[in-house]
Scaffold this active site. Structure first.
Site, short mmCIF file in Angstrom:
data_model
loop_
_atom_site.label_atom_id
_atom_site.label_comp_id
_atom_site.label_asym_id
_atom_site.label_seq_id
_atom_site.Cartn_x
_atom_site.Cartn_y
_atom_site.Cartn_z
N PRO A 1 -29.01 -2.33 20.60
CA PRO A 1 -28.11 -2.49 19.41
C PRO A 1 -26.89 -1.42 19.64
O PRO A 1 -27.15 -0.27 20.21
CB PRO A 1 -28.98 -1.68 17.96
CG PRO A 1 -30.15 -1.10 18.62
CD PRO A 1 -30.32 -1.65 20.01
N HIS A 2 -25.70 -1.86 19.27
CA HIS A 2 -24.51 -0.97 19.83
C HIS A 2 -23.18 -1.36 19.02
O HIS A 2 -23.38 -2.32 18.42
CB HIS A 2 -24.39 -0.90 21.33
CG HIS A 2 -23.94 -2.43 21.70
ND1 HIS A 2 -24.76 -3.54 22.05
CD2 HIS A 2 -22.75 -3.26 21.65
CE1 HIS A 2 -24.39 -4.42 22.37
NE2 HIS A 2 -22.94 -4.50 22.10
N THR A 3 -22.23 -0.28 19.18
CA THR A 3 -20.83 -0.55 18.56
C THR A 3 -20.10 0.44 19.15
O THR A 3 -20.38 1.42 19.76
CB THR A 3 -20.94 -0.25 16.96
OG1 THR A 3 -19.73 -0.64 16.51
CG2 THR A 3 -21.26 1.28 16.71
#
Lengths: 105, 158
Positions: B68-70
Protein backbone atom coordinates in the site's frame (compact mmCIF):
# COMPACT_ATOMS: atom_id res chain seq x y z
CA UNK A 1 2.75 -22.61 -35.01
CA UNK A 2 5.58 -21.02 -33.02
CA UNK A 3 6.46 -17.42 -33.74
CA UNK A 4 9.00 -15.08 -32.19
CA UNK A 5 8.51 -11.35 -32.51
CA UNK A 6 9.80 -8.26 -30.74
CA UNK A 7 9.30 -4.52 -30.61
CA UNK A 8 10.99 -1.57 -28.92
CA UNK A 9 8.85 0.47 -26.56
CA UNK A 10 9.52 3.54 -24.45
CA UNK A 11 8.02 4.09 -21.02
CA UNK A 12 5.95 7.25 -21.41
CA UNK A 13 4.56 7.30 -17.88
CA UNK A 14 5.62 10.29 -15.78
CA UNK A 15 5.71 8.09 -12.71
CA UNK A 16 7.53 5.31 -14.54
CA UNK A 17 6.39 1.70 -14.70
CA UNK A 18 5.02 1.64 -11.15
CA UNK A 19 2.69 -0.82 -9.44
CA UNK A 20 -0.55 -0.10 -11.30
CA UNK A 21 0.80 -0.23 -14.86
CA UNK A 22 2.98 -3.22 -13.91
CA UNK A 23 -0.19 -4.97 -12.77
CA UNK A 24 -1.98 -4.07 -16.02
CA UNK A 25 0.95 -5.35 -18.03
CA UNK A 26 1.20 -8.66 -16.16
CA UNK A 27 -2.56 -9.18 -16.38
CA UNK A 28 -2.54 -8.59 -20.13
CA UNK A 29 0.51 -10.81 -20.59
CA UNK A 30 -1.13 -13.68 -18.72
CA UNK A 31 -4.00 -13.72 -21.21
CA UNK A 32 -1.65 -15.12 -23.84
CA UNK A 33 -0.02 -18.51 -24.20
CA UNK A 34 3.22 -17.09 -25.55
CA UNK A 35 6.24 -16.38 -23.39
CA UNK A 36 6.44 -12.60 -22.96
CA UNK A 37 9.65 -11.00 -21.77
CA UNK A 38 10.73 -7.42 -21.21
CA UNK A 39 14.36 -6.66 -21.79
CA UNK A 40 16.15 -3.61 -20.39
CA UNK A 41 19.81 -2.68 -20.60
CA UNK A 42 20.61 -4.75 -17.55
CA UNK A 43 17.99 -7.45 -17.24
CA UNK A 44 15.37 -9.67 -18.79
CA UNK A 45 12.14 -10.31 -16.91
CA UNK A 46 8.96 -12.35 -17.26
CA UNK A 47 6.18 -10.00 -18.34
CA UNK A 48 3.56 -12.21 -16.68
CA UNK A 49 4.93 -11.56 -13.20
CA UNK A 50 4.22 -8.21 -11.58
CA UNK A 51 7.13 -8.78 -9.17
CA UNK A 52 9.50 -9.28 -12.08
CA UNK A 53 8.19 -6.27 -13.98
CA UNK A 54 8.64 -4.08 -10.89
CA UNK A 55 12.29 -5.08 -10.64
CA UNK A 56 12.89 -3.16 -13.88
CA UNK A 57 12.27 0.12 -11.99
CA UNK A 58 11.70 1.59 -15.45
CA UNK A 59 11.48 5.37 -15.23
CA UNK A 60 9.91 7.68 -17.80
CA UNK A 61 11.90 7.52 -21.02
CA UNK A 62 13.32 4.03 -20.39
CA UNK A 63 13.67 1.99 -23.56
CA UNK A 64 12.58 -1.66 -23.34
CA UNK A 65 12.33 -4.48 -25.83
CA UNK A 66 9.22 -6.64 -25.66
CA UNK A 67 10.09 -10.16 -26.84
CA UNK A 68 7.30 -12.61 -27.44
CA UNK A 69 7.52 -16.23 -28.52
CA UNK A 70 4.76 -18.78 -28.90
CA UNK A 71 1.65 -19.72 -30.83
CA UNK A 72 -0.10 -16.35 -30.35
CA UNK A 73 3.00 -14.16 -30.37
CA UNK A 74 1.90 -11.60 -32.95
CA UNK A 75 -1.40 -10.80 -31.22
CA UNK A 76 0.21 -10.85 -27.79
CA UNK A 77 2.92 -8.41 -28.85
CA UNK A 78 0.34 -6.07 -30.35
CA UNK A 79 -1.66 -6.12 -27.10
CA UNK A 80 1.40 -5.33 -24.97
CA UNK A 81 2.59 -2.57 -27.30
CA UNK A 82 -0.92 -1.09 -27.21
CA UNK A 83 -0.62 -0.71 -23.43
CA UNK A 84 2.60 1.25 -23.79
CA UNK A 85 1.16 3.34 -26.64
CA UNK A 86 -1.91 4.25 -24.58
CA UNK A 87 0.32 5.08 -21.60
CA UNK A 88 -1.57 2.45 -19.63
CA UNK A 89 -4.65 4.70 -19.62
CA UNK A 90 -2.81 6.63 -16.95
CA UNK A 91 -4.20 10.13 -17.48
CA UNK A 92 -7.55 9.88 -15.80
CA UNK A 93 -6.12 7.79 -12.98
CA UNK A 94 -3.35 10.25 -12.29
CA UNK A 95 -5.98 12.98 -12.06
CA UNK A 96 -7.74 11.00 -9.34
CA UNK A 97 -4.43 10.58 -7.54
CA UNK A 98 -3.63 14.22 -7.70
CA UNK A 99 -7.13 15.21 -6.70
CA UNK A 100 -6.94 12.88 -3.73
CA UNK A 101 -3.75 14.49 -2.61
CA UNK A 102 -4.83 18.05 -3.16
CA UNK A 103 -8.33 17.82 -1.79
CA UNK A 104 -7.32 16.08 1.43
CA UNK A 105 -6.78 18.67 4.17
CA UNK B 1 18.02 1.32 -2.91
CA UNK B 2 18.11 -0.72 0.28
CA UNK B 3 15.48 -1.38 2.93
CA UNK B 4 17.52 0.67 5.38
CA UNK B 5 17.13 3.67 3.06
CA UNK B 6 13.40 3.89 3.63
CA UNK B 7 12.15 1.51 6.34
CA UNK B 8 11.58 3.37 9.62
CA UNK B 9 13.03 1.02 12.22
CA UNK B 10 10.75 2.13 15.05
CA UNK B 11 7.64 1.63 12.93
CA UNK B 12 8.09 -2.07 12.10
CA UNK B 13 5.29 -4.29 13.44
CA UNK B 14 5.53 -8.07 13.73
CA UNK B 15 1.91 -8.61 14.82
CA UNK B 16 -0.82 -6.42 13.42
CA UNK B 17 -4.01 -6.22 15.48
CA UNK B 18 -6.30 -5.39 12.57
CA UNK B 19 -8.03 -7.88 10.36
CA UNK B 20 -9.13 -5.49 7.62
CA UNK B 21 -7.42 -3.63 4.80
CA UNK B 22 -8.24 -0.22 6.23
CA UNK B 23 -7.25 -1.35 9.71
CA UNK B 24 -3.78 -2.53 8.76
CA UNK B 25 -3.14 0.59 6.68
CA UNK B 26 -4.18 2.77 9.61
CA UNK B 27 -2.06 0.75 12.02
CA UNK B 28 1.04 1.07 9.85
CA UNK B 29 0.55 4.79 9.22
CA UNK B 30 0.06 5.31 12.96
CA UNK B 31 3.31 3.42 13.57
CA UNK B 32 5.04 5.92 11.26
CA UNK B 33 3.56 8.78 13.28
CA UNK B 34 4.73 7.17 16.54
CA UNK B 35 8.20 6.74 15.07
CA UNK B 36 8.21 10.45 14.26
CA UNK B 37 8.42 9.89 10.50
CA UNK B 38 5.14 11.53 9.49
CA UNK B 39 3.32 14.33 11.31
CA UNK B 40 0.31 13.28 13.41
CA UNK B 41 -1.69 16.09 11.81
CA UNK B 42 -1.32 14.37 8.41
CA UNK B 43 -2.29 10.87 9.54
CA UNK B 44 -5.91 11.00 8.36
CA UNK B 45 -4.99 12.58 5.06
CA UNK B 46 -2.33 9.93 4.40
CA UNK B 47 -4.60 7.01 5.34
CA UNK B 48 -7.32 8.44 3.10
CA UNK B 49 -4.91 8.85 0.18
CA UNK B 50 -3.60 5.27 0.55
CA UNK B 51 -7.16 3.90 0.63
CA UNK B 52 -8.01 5.96 -2.44
CA UNK B 53 -5.04 4.41 -4.21
CA UNK B 54 -6.27 0.94 -3.23
CA UNK B 55 -9.63 1.77 -4.82
CA UNK B 56 -7.87 2.20 -8.16
CA UNK B 57 -6.56 -1.35 -7.95
CA UNK B 58 -5.26 -3.49 -5.13
CA UNK B 59 -1.58 -3.33 -4.22
CA UNK B 60 -1.81 -6.96 -3.09
CA UNK B 61 0.69 -8.13 -5.69
CA UNK B 62 0.50 -11.83 -4.91
CA UNK B 63 2.67 -14.23 -2.88
CA UNK B 64 1.00 -12.93 0.28
CA UNK B 65 2.47 -9.48 -0.17
CA UNK B 66 0.90 -6.01 -0.41
CA UNK B 67 2.55 -2.65 -1.00
CA UNK B 68 0.00 0.00 0.00
CA UNK B 69 1.37 3.41 -0.89
CA UNK B 70 0.72 7.03 -1.71
CA UNK B 71 2.46 10.22 -2.58
CA UNK B 72 2.04 12.90 0.02
CA UNK B 73 3.46 16.40 0.42
CA UNK B 74 4.08 15.85 4.15
CA UNK B 75 7.30 13.93 3.41
CA UNK B 76 10.35 15.21 1.57
CA UNK B 77 11.99 11.79 1.46
CA UNK B 78 10.50 8.35 0.88
CA UNK B 79 9.51 6.71 4.14
CA UNK B 80 8.10 3.27 4.72
CA UNK B 81 7.46 0.51 7.17
CA UNK B 82 6.90 -3.22 7.29
CA UNK B 83 4.23 -5.23 9.08
CA UNK B 84 3.40 -8.90 9.36
CA UNK B 85 0.01 -10.49 9.92
CA UNK B 86 0.23 -14.11 11.06
CA UNK B 87 -3.44 -14.72 10.26
CA UNK B 88 -3.38 -13.00 6.90
CA UNK B 89 -5.72 -10.25 5.75
CA UNK B 90 -8.08 -10.18 2.78
CA UNK B 91 -6.62 -7.49 0.53
CA UNK B 92 -8.42 -8.31 -2.75
CA UNK B 93 -5.06 -9.60 -3.93
CA UNK B 94 -4.35 -10.36 -7.55
CA UNK B 95 -4.07 -14.07 -6.76
CA UNK B 96 -6.89 -14.03 -4.19
CA UNK B 97 -4.63 -15.15 -1.33
CA UNK B 98 -4.65 -13.41 2.05
CA UNK B 99 -1.79 -11.01 2.64
CA UNK B 100 0.76 -11.63 5.38
CA UNK B 101 3.50 -9.14 4.48
CA UNK B 102 2.89 -5.42 4.15
CA UNK B 103 5.28 -2.78 2.90
CA UNK B 104 3.70 0.68 3.27
CA UNK B 105 5.32 3.55 1.40
CA UNK B 106 4.78 7.31 1.54
CA UNK B 107 6.76 9.23 -1.04
CA UNK B 108 7.21 12.88 -1.95
CA UNK B 109 4.94 13.87 -4.87
CA UNK B 110 7.70 15.05 -7.17
CA UNK B 111 10.15 12.13 -6.96
CA UNK B 112 8.75 9.09 -8.77
CA UNK B 113 12.24 7.58 -9.04
CA UNK B 114 12.53 6.98 -5.29
CA UNK B 115 9.20 5.18 -5.24
CA UNK B 116 10.17 3.03 -8.25
CA UNK B 117 13.46 2.04 -6.69
CA UNK B 118 11.78 1.08 -3.42
CA UNK B 119 9.31 -1.08 -5.35
CA UNK B 120 12.23 -2.58 -7.23
CA UNK B 121 14.03 -3.47 -4.03
CA UNK B 122 10.93 -4.94 -2.40
CA UNK B 123 9.96 -7.02 -5.43
CA UNK B 124 13.52 -8.21 -6.03
CA UNK B 125 13.92 -9.44 -2.45
CA UNK B 126 10.48 -11.01 -2.37
CA UNK B 127 11.33 -13.30 -5.26
CA UNK B 128 13.31 -15.20 -2.64
CA UNK B 129 10.89 -17.69 -1.08
CA UNK B 130 13.05 -18.17 2.01
CA UNK B 131 13.03 -14.42 2.67
CA UNK B 132 9.20 -14.35 2.47
CA UNK B 133 8.91 -17.39 4.72
CA UNK B 134 11.26 -16.01 7.35
CA UNK B 135 9.55 -12.63 7.37
CA UNK B 136 6.17 -14.28 7.91
CA UNK B 137 7.62 -16.28 10.79
CA UNK B 138 9.08 -13.21 12.51
CA UNK B 139 8.21 -13.05 16.20
CA UNK B 140 9.36 -9.50 16.94
CA UNK B 141 10.13 -6.28 15.09
CA UNK B 142 13.83 -6.93 15.74
CA UNK B 143 13.59 -10.22 13.77
CA UNK B 144 12.16 -8.31 10.81
CA UNK B 145 14.85 -5.68 11.16
CA UNK B 146 17.56 -8.37 11.04
CA UNK B 147 16.05 -10.03 7.98
CA UNK B 148 15.90 -6.68 6.17
CA UNK B 149 19.52 -5.97 7.09
CA UNK B 150 20.60 -9.40 5.88
CA UNK B 151 18.76 -8.84 2.61
CA UNK B 152 20.42 -5.43 2.26
CA UNK B 153 23.83 -6.96 2.78
CA UNK B 154 23.31 -9.74 0.26
CA UNK B 155 21.93 -7.33 -2.24
CA UNK B 156 23.53 -6.32 -5.43
CA UNK B 157 20.89 -3.61 -5.47
CA UNK B 158 22.29 -0.16 -6.10
Amino acid sequence: MQQAVSRDVVVGLKQGLHARPADMLAREARKWQSRIELVSKSQRVDGKSILEVLTLAAEEGTRLVVEVAGPDATEALAAIVRLFDSNFHENEETAVDTAGRITTP
Amino acid sequence: MKFSDFVATGAIRSHVDSSTKEGVIREMATALVEAGRIPASDLESIVKAILKREDLGTTGIGRGVAVPHTKHPSVDKLVGTVAVSQEGIDFDSLDGDPVHLFFLLVSPPDQPGQHLRALENISRQLRDDAFCRELKAAKAPADIQHLLEAADNHGMVS
